[in-house]
Write a protein that holds these residues in place. Structure first.
Motif, PDB file in Angstrom:
ATOM      1  N   THR A 210       0.479  -1.417  -0.059  1.00 39.36           N
ATOM      2  CA  THR A 210       0.430   0.370  -0.057  1.00 39.36           C
ATOM      3  C   THR A 210       0.587   1.066  -0.405  1.00 39.36           C
ATOM      4  N   GLY A 211       1.796   1.094   0.375  1.00 41.08           N
ATOM      5  CA  GLY A 211       3.121   1.834   0.547  1.00 41.08           C
ATOM      6  C   GLY A 211       2.966   2.805   1.878  1.00 41.08           C
ATOM      7  N   VAL A 212       2.033   2.545   3.147  1.00 47.58           N
ATOM      8  CA  VAL A 212       2.262   2.666   4.099  1.00 47.58           C
ATOM      9  C   VAL A 212       2.681   2.803   4.969  1.00 47.58           C
ATOM     10  N   GLN A 213       3.533   3.555   5.796  1.00 52.19           N
ATOM     11  CA  GLN A 213       4.508   3.333   6.201  1.00 52.19           C
ATOM     12  C   GLN A 213       4.587   3.720   7.886  1.00 52.19           C
ATOM     13  N   VAL A 214       5.088   3.347   9.569  1.00 51.11           N
ATOM     14  CA  VAL A 214       4.524   3.197   9.886  1.00 51.11           C
ATOM     15  C   VAL A 214       5.817   3.665  10.730  1.00 51.11           C
ATOM     16  N   PHE A 215       5.707   4.446  11.811  1.00 51.44           N
ATOM     17  CA  PHE A 215       6.493   5.187  12.756  1.00 51.44           C
ATOM     18  C   PHE A 215       5.848   4.573  14.683  1.00 51.44           C
TER      19      PHE A 215
END
Length: 246
Positions: free
Chosen positions: A143-148
């Motif tokens: 999806t291209g979603v990044q998690v921080f």
């Protein structure tokens, strides 16, 4: 991570200081002939003796940057003139921007990057991350979603668009969905099934919807007590660990 949001319009203006090469090397008292040029093409930046940038609103400055290439620095007069010229140029750009849009758009476009915080209970963190962070890697790849990470139980999701954010949140919901856990009473006696046996103890499952927990046996090997996978034993429930959530 998302940047700070300013309600007024922002603009930047760039200037370059140009000196005679001989004068730039020999002059030490700051009194020199110079020209301040508007940096447009980039060649001025490469050939100039100072690259100066100023950004801000009509009311003030939000950022300043100066790259001085002169050995003996520059005079206060040049600094003040650069700031004044920067304010004038910035006002011109803001005037052009105001002719197109007076205030930030209230509605975001579909292709704008978006961010959102989600809460993940500590005892569900392993489901969220996956083995070796596998879930987060697949989330970014698909999806291209990044998690921080924000703190122990909060994470920030950064997505290239709202569509990608919705797809990513749908994947996360599938990972975290589970059968409703029973509310065990503190100090109650309940049956637990042994799911794994090791030298240091046994892994117990109190309920299919609950994360299995370790029961450490520091004195004897589990086999000495006749403990095997599939056996049920009575245990006393003392709640979840405040750190691990188990």
């Amino acid at each position: 991570m998302p940047a700070c949001r300013f309600k007024p319009l922002l603009a930047e203006w760039r200037l370059v200081l140009s000196l005679d090469p001989d004068q730039a090397e020999d002059n030490k008292d700051g009194e020199m002939e110079y020209m301040l040029l508007t940096d447009i093409l980039g060649i001025e930046d490469y050939m100039g003796d100072m690259d100066f940038k100023i950004a801000g609103t009509r009311r003030g400055v939000t950022a300043l940057q100066a790259d001085v290439k002169l050995k003996h620095g520059i005079s206060l007069k040049i600094v003040m003139e650069a700031i004044q010229r920067g304010f004038e140029g910035k006002a011109v750009v803001l005037g052009i921007m105001n002719q197109t849009i007076v205030r930030p758009r209230s509605e975001k476009k579909g292709n704008w990057p978006v961010s959102e915080e989600i809460a993940v209970p500590i005892h569900k963190r392993s489901r969220f991350l996956g083995p070796g962070g596998l879930h987060l890697k697949s989330l970014t790849a698909e999806t291209g979603v990044q998690v921080f990470p924000v703190d122990e139980s909060k994470y920030c999701l950064f997505a290239p668009s709202q569509v990608a954010m919705d797809e990513g949140k749908e994947m996360i919901e599938k990972w975290l969905v589970e059968e409703r856990e029973p509310q065990l009473e503190f100090g109650s006696i309940c049956n637990a099934k042994i799911t794994e046996v090791r030298e240091s103890g046994v892994m117990l499952s109190l309920h299919p919807a609950m994360t299995p927990v370790w029961l450490l046996l520091r004195v004897v090997h589990p086999s000495a007590l006749g403990l095997e996978v599939g056996h049920e034993i009575a245990v006393k429930y003392f709640g979840r660990d405040p750190v691990s959530g188990q």
